[in-house]
Scaffold this active site. Structure first.
Site, PDB file in Angstrom:
ATOM      1  N   ASN A 232       0.849  -1.193   0.000  1.00  0.00           N
ATOM      2  CA  ASN A 232       0.000   0.000   0.000  1.00  0.00           C
ATOM      3  C   ASN A 232       0.887   1.246   0.000  1.00  0.00           C
ATOM      4  OD1 ASN A 232       0.480   0.921   2.837  1.00  0.00           O
ATOM      5  ND2 ASN A 232      -0.380  -1.104   3.281  1.00  0.00           N
ATOM      6  N   ASP A 304      -4.330  -5.950   5.020  1.00  0.00           N
ATOM      7  CA  ASP A 304      -5.367  -6.812   5.612  1.00  0.00           C
ATOM      8  C   ASP A 304      -5.297  -8.239   5.080  1.00  0.00           C
ATOM      9  OD1 ASP A 304      -6.474  -4.824   7.204  1.00  0.00           O
ATOM     10  OD2 ASP A 304      -7.548  -3.990   5.492  1.00  0.00           O
ATOM     11  N   LYS A 314       9.714 -17.155  -9.579  1.00  0.00           N
ATOM     12  CA  LYS A 314       8.895 -16.130 -10.226  1.00  0.00           C
ATOM     13  C   LYS A 314       7.786 -16.783 -11.054  1.00  0.00           C
ATOM     14  CE  LYS A 314       9.117 -12.236 -13.355  1.00  0.00           C
ATOM     15  NZ  LYS A 314       9.834 -11.609 -14.454  1.00  0.00           N
ATOM     16  N   ASP A 333      -4.851  -9.478  12.737  1.00  0.00           N
ATOM     17  CA  ASP A 333      -5.031  -8.066  13.100  1.00  0.00           C
ATOM     18  C   ASP A 333      -4.181  -7.816  14.352  1.00  0.00           C
ATOM     19  OD1 ASP A 333      -5.952  -5.608  14.229  1.00  0.00           O
ATOM     20  OD2 ASP A 333      -7.716  -5.750  12.940  1.00  0.00           O
ATOM     21  N   ILE A 334      -3.062  -7.151  14.166  1.00  0.00           N
ATOM     22  CA  ILE A 334      -2.087  -6.998  15.257  1.00  0.00           C
ATOM     23  C   ILE A 334      -2.681  -6.179  16.397  1.00  0.00           C
ATOM     24  CG2 ILE A 334       0.259  -6.252  15.847  1.00  0.00           C
ATOM     25  CD1 ILE A 334       0.884  -6.452  12.793  1.00  0.00           C
ATOM     26  N   PHE A 352      -4.398   3.657  14.528  1.00  0.00           N
ATOM     27  CA  PHE A 352      -4.709   4.682  13.532  1.00  0.00           C
ATOM     28  C   PHE A 352      -5.899   4.181  12.708  1.00  0.00           C
ATOM     29  CE2 PHE A 352      -1.642   8.220  12.971  1.00  0.00           C
ATOM     30  CZ  PHE A 352      -0.891   7.995  14.119  1.00  0.00           C
ATOM     31  N   LYS A 366     -13.640   1.129  15.288  1.00  0.00           N
ATOM     32  CA  LYS A 366     -12.318   0.494  15.481  1.00  0.00           C
ATOM     33  C   LYS A 366     -11.880   0.584  16.948  1.00  0.00           C
ATOM     34  CE  LYS A 366     -10.900   0.869  10.732  1.00  0.00           C
ATOM     35  NZ  LYS A 366     -10.250   1.606   9.667  1.00  0.00           N
ATOM     36  N   LYS A 370     -11.367  -3.114  18.264  1.00  0.00           N
ATOM     37  CA  LYS A 370      -9.960  -3.518  18.415  1.00  0.00           C
ATOM     38  C   LYS A 370      -9.500  -3.412  19.872  1.00  0.00           C
ATOM     39  CE  LYS A 370      -8.850  -2.614  13.640  1.00  0.00           C
ATOM     40  NZ  LYS A 370      -7.789  -3.005  12.722  1.00  0.00           N
TER      41      LYS A 370
HETATM   42  N1  CTP Z   1      -4.093  -2.986  11.973  1.00  0.00           N
HETATM   43  C1  CTP Z   1      -3.420  -4.061  12.500  1.00  0.00           C
HETATM   44  N2  CTP Z   1      -3.412  -5.258  11.836  1.00  0.00           N
HETATM   45  C2  CTP Z   1      -4.080  -5.394  10.678  1.00  0.00           C
HETATM   46  C3  CTP Z   1      -4.795  -4.299  10.134  1.00  0.00           C
HETATM   47  C4  CTP Z   1      -4.762  -3.092  10.801  1.00  0.00           C
HETATM   48  O1  CTP Z   1      -2.810  -3.935  13.563  1.00  0.00           O
HETATM   49  N3  CTP Z   1      -4.064  -6.556  10.063  1.00  0.00           N
HETATM   50  C5  CTP Z   1      -4.104  -1.728  12.719  1.00  0.00           C
HETATM   51  C6  CTP Z   1      -3.441  -0.568  11.990  1.00  0.00           C
HETATM   52  O2  CTP Z   1      -2.067  -0.477  12.291  1.00  0.00           O
HETATM   53  C7  CTP Z   1      -4.212   0.630  12.548  1.00  0.00           C
HETATM   54  C8  CTP Z   1      -5.596   0.072  12.824  1.00  0.00           C
HETATM   55  O3  CTP Z   1      -5.427  -1.344  12.928  1.00  0.00           O
HETATM   56  O4  CTP Z   1      -3.661   1.069  13.753  1.00  0.00           O
HETATM   57  C9  CTP Z   1      -6.632   0.377  11.792  1.00  0.00           C
HETATM   58  O5  CTP Z   1      -6.154   0.046  10.521  1.00  0.00           O
HETATM   59  P1  CTP Z   1      -7.016   0.356   9.208  1.00  0.00           P
HETATM   60  O6  CTP Z   1      -6.258  -0.099   8.018  1.00  0.00           O
HETATM   61  O7  CTP Z   1      -7.516   1.782   9.248  1.00  0.00           O
HETATM   62  O8  CTP Z   1      -8.302  -0.521   9.468  1.00  0.00           O
HETATM   63  P2  CTP Z   1      -8.633  -2.030   9.177  1.00  0.00           P
HETATM   64  O9  CTP Z   1      -8.692  -2.758  10.472  1.00  0.00           O
HETATM   65  O10 CTP Z   1      -7.693  -2.573   8.177  1.00  0.00           O
HETATM   66  O11 CTP Z   1     -10.109  -1.938   8.624  1.00  0.00           O
HETATM   67  P3  CTP Z   1     -10.654  -1.404   7.190  1.00  0.00           P
HETATM   68  O12 CTP Z   1      -9.625  -1.826   6.187  1.00  0.00           O
HETATM   69  O13 CTP Z   1     -11.945  -2.091   7.052  1.00  0.00           O
HETATM   70  O14 CTP Z   1     -10.785   0.077   7.320  1.00  0.00           O
END
Ligand code: CTP
Length: 436
Positions: A232, A304, A314, A333-334, A352, A366, A370
């Protein structure tokens, strides 16, 4: 709260209150070395004094070929020091007393030669000796020809100085006096003064001393094969600004960085990771330490999903066909795992939320789902906000007692200023430290 490094206030929130400069009453030792940018030192002295600092100028021999000590003496109102072994100067000034007197040592311009001396700890003239003898924070403003700047030797010395804790400001890109175009110009005096103010104000605070903070930053790359990945647009700038600020405020900082092109801020311990899985493996065990972190800030844009299969060779086009489908698996999801894992530990959890619409509603969700204490939400689709920019407009959502959520929108600010505001807020949420 400090208003360090705030750019022009373009928000609808009105003018931000002006603070007294952190330079008031401070003693700056300004080392000038021999480059064409030495002429800008005159303006630098003027601005430093205008901000309330006293300035002791130290010049190398080569610097005096570009600007006279008399000019700087007149502007600084103090005798300029030039010689290490000058009987008059040594008895009046003394290199140790100059070194000891400094609240901040600034070298502007810093030539390739001076950078090398500082990095190696050489002390064969007054400026290098003062630098070696001084315990004050060191701010270095390199200026040189672009090819010199790009030389691996010079880059090595700059990296070494940063690792020793020096603040490196510049060089700026642009047209150089030698006719080349590229990075090499000394940054403008006003910008140097602004950097000095934020260094000094952070030094004065040291309000995160004794705290251990863990910060994740940047994107994660999820490999498809040895050549390709899904990633990303995160640049890591916000997380790195938070790490730099926390270190400047005296915290012990562990920075877990995804693949980004950013230098490690002074005093920060950095671990590089690539994928979400690697990031999870680097972050989660830290909660098991006998003394867990005081705060974990998940500023990383964690992917995600990852490709379900990673090829060891490759993938060739003829194997993939015309419209290949990539099967994806959800990543751990950490932040959510941290929320579950922390149990009763006092670790403050900060996430964030990068959104393109309904920012506050998603951020609230969130915060609950979370299990964290604070969500820093931003609209990444907005101009000047989000990935790759140097500015950000964020809203801080904080879980308060009895399930209520406090929502504080901030104006558009530099990422350094946003991180300053975030830390001041988080500090108010951290439990008091045990005495002694
Ligand atoms: N995060 C995480 N592990 C993941 C995805 C996200 O720890 N696999 C954490 C990010 O570091 C951030 C927060 O969760 O602090 C929110 O991340 P964001 O990308 O905004 O949200 P998502 O949980 O990915 O949800 P969505 O994509 O549906 O907005």
């Amino acid at each position: 709260m400090e208003e360090a490094k705030i750019p022009t206030d373009t928000s609808e929130h009105g003018t931000l209150p002006q603070r007294e400069s952190a330079l008031v009453g401070k003693r700056v030792v300004l080392g000038i070395s021999g480059g064409i940018a030495a002429y800008k030192a005159a303006e630098l002295v003027r601005l430093l004094r205008k901000a309330g600092a006293t300035v002791q100028v130290v010049m190398t021999k080569a610097a005096q070929a570009f600007i006279t000590p008399l000019t700087l003496q007149t502007l600084s109102g103090r005798k300029v020091a030039t010689e290490l072994f000058d009987l008059t100067q040594e008895s009046e000034i003394g290199h140790i007393s100059i070194a000891d007197s400094a609240d901040l040592l600034m070298i502007a311009p810093a030539t390739a030669d001076v950078l090398a001396k500082l990095s190696l700890g050489l002390a064969d003239d007054l400026l290098s000796t003062v630098a070696l003898a001084s315990a004050a924070p060191l701010l270095v403003c390199p200026a040189m020809n672009v090819n010199m700047w790009n030389k691996p030797q010079v880059q090595h010395h700059v990296a070494q100085l940063a690792a020793f804790g020096a603040y490196i400001v510049g060089p700026a890109p642009g047209e150089l006096a030698c006719g080349w175009v590229g990075p090499g110009r000394m940054v403008e005096p006003a910008e140097i003064v602004a950097s000095t103010e934020s260094i000094l104000s952070a030094q004065q605070r040291k309000d995160l001393r004794g705290r251990w903070v863990v910060i994740t930053a940047g994107p994660t790359y999820e490999p498809l094969d040895p050549v390709r990945f899904i990633g990303n647009r995160s640049s890591g700038k916000m997380g790195f600004a938070l790490a730099a600020d926390a270190a400047a405020r005296g915290a012990e900082v562990t920075l877990i960085a995804g693949p980004v092109a950013l230098d490690t801020p002074p005093g920060v311990h950095r671990t590089n990771v690539e994928s979400a899985k690697e990031m999870a493996q680097a972050v989660l065990p830290l909660l098991d330490r006998s003394r867990p972190p005081d705060c974990v800030v998940m500023a990383a844009a964690v992917a995600d999903y990852r490709p379900s299969e990673v090829a060891t060779r490759k993938r060739k086009k003829h194997e993939l066909g015309q419209s290949p489908a990539i099967a994806l698996t959800e990543n751990p999801d950490i932040l959510r795992s941290l929320g579950q894992k922390r149990g009763k530990s006092a670790t403050l959890l900060v996430g964030f939320a990068a959104e393109t619409h309904d920012v506050e509603a998603y951020a609230r969700r969130k915060l609950t789902e979370k299990g964290c204490d604070v969500i820093i939400a931003n609209n990444v689709a907005e101009d000047g906000s989000g990935f790759g920019t140097d500015t950000n407009r964020v809203t801080i959502l904080t879980r308060r007692e009895e399930g209520s959520v406090e929502v504080v929108p901030l104006p558009l600010l530099s990422k350094a200023a946003v991180s300053d505001k975030i830390w001041s807020h988080l500090l108010s949420l951290l439990p008091a430290q045990p005495k002694g």
